[in-house]
Motif scaffolding. Sequence first.
Motif, short mmCIF file in Angstrom:
data_model
loop_
_atom_site.label_atom_id
_atom_site.label_comp_id
_atom_site.label_asym_id
_atom_site.label_seq_id
_atom_site.Cartn_x
_atom_site.Cartn_y
_atom_site.Cartn_z
N ALA A 17 0.85 -1.20 0.00
CA ALA A 17 0.00 0.00 0.00
C ALA A 17 0.88 1.24 0.00
O ALA A 17 0.61 2.25 -0.64
CB ALA A 17 -0.90 0.00 1.23
N PHE A 18 1.98 1.13 0.71
CA PHE A 18 2.85 2.27 0.92
C PHE A 18 3.89 2.33 -0.19
O PHE A 18 4.64 1.39 -0.38
CB PHE A 18 3.51 2.08 2.29
N LEU A 71 5.32 5.05 -3.78
CA LEU A 71 5.50 6.39 -4.33
C LEU A 71 4.23 7.22 -4.13
O LEU A 71 4.27 8.43 -4.09
CB LEU A 71 5.82 6.29 -5.81
N TYR A 75 4.73 2.98 -13.12
CA TYR A 75 5.37 2.98 -11.80
C TYR A 75 6.86 2.62 -11.94
O TYR A 75 7.71 3.16 -11.24
CB TYR A 75 4.67 1.91 -10.95
N PHE A 99 -7.11 -3.05 -8.00
CA PHE A 99 -6.06 -3.67 -8.82
C PHE A 99 -6.09 -5.20 -8.68
O PHE A 99 -5.43 -5.91 -9.41
CB PHE A 99 -4.68 -3.20 -8.38
N SER A 132 -4.73 -6.75 -6.24
CA SER A 132 -3.62 -7.26 -5.43
C SER A 132 -4.07 -7.59 -4.01
O SER A 132 -3.57 -8.54 -3.40
CB SER A 132 -2.45 -6.26 -5.40
#
Length: 377
Positions: free
Chosen positions: A22-23, A25, A108, A232, A234
């Motif tokens: 989650a954490f 850019l 990304y 997404f 994930s």
Amino acid sequence: MPKRRPNWQTRFGFYLLAVGSAFGLGNLWRFPYVVGENGGGAFVLLYLFIGFLVGLPLLIGELTLGKLTRNSVLKATDRLGQNSENGKRFRAVGFLSLFLSLLVLSYYSVISGWVLHFLSLFMAKLVFGREGNWGLVLLMNNGWLQFLLASSHLLIAMFVLFKGVQDGLEKWSGYVMPFFGFLVAILVVRTLSLTPSGDVLRFLFYPDFSKLTYFSLSHALGHVFFTLSLGFGSLVTFGSYLQDHEHVPTVGFRVGLVDTTISLIGLLLIFPLAFKATDRPLTDPALLFDVVPQFFLELPGGTLYGFVFFLCLYLASLNASLGLLENVVSNLTESVKAFSRTQATWVSGLLVLVFAVFPALSTTSFQEVKLGSKSII
Ligand code: PFF
């Protein structure tokens, strides 16, 4: 014999990875300039409100879907739609989210490549005393260099994933996340000592609602999706690796809380730098790369500080990229039975690379191609 689905060896392992993914850019690069663009404190409040009202239920929903079906998003949505006349639509949603993972990972990787570039410049200066070309212009004028850096980043991510969920992902996060927390704590203390922090704190936390516009709402919603990795697939994959006894709402709440806290810490880390370097809030995506490295060079001990800063940024972007890539890999191994994990990792990495050509060359060969009024990246 069917392949046994891996679980996290430790409960902590799941948290490290879910939070790690989650954490990224989004917290350190995207959130600060979105807050800057939308006028500061009032937007932060709006973001927190939408995160709680919309983000948290969706986060819990995705984890639950994974845990209940023990599948990644393609199979999970397939099963959801089995007894429904809208079965095809469920499937389409699964495909769409996987496609989104590929697409987002491709851009990304390009931004992570920029981070890698500055990280190597600081390392070269720190170790060999070598001066580099510090402007972002060098990258902007050289699309293939951006592509090469993005490929290197992807190779590093693939290398971790080849080892699988327990030996690769879980071990990696176990080492990296505590180290990361330690580095960020040092950086925040140093950064807050840079400027009279009153101005920064007022901008960030004093809500002036007149600065909010109609677009602020969509920006806040968009950022909640991006930062919590919603939509997404994930989180469906991570949920599918959870153990039976885990209480998903509690898990979801903790992941959301840690991610939000890190976003707020990210603001405290980035804003004083931006204010000091430019005398104004950060409102431009490129600014972090354009002015911050040069600013570091002027500080006493700035080379070491800059190195640690870009190392943190890189670790964050790598963890998030691992989450995205693992999502594609796990869907591939599940849907194409002939694929081993290694093969699926290669295929996923190559697919992302093909997509990455477009954002990487968006400031050179594809300069003229616009999405609305914006360039591809
Ligand atoms: N949440 C990540 C960030 O804030 O940078 C981005 C991301 C990671 C999105 C993993 C989606 C994902 F599956």
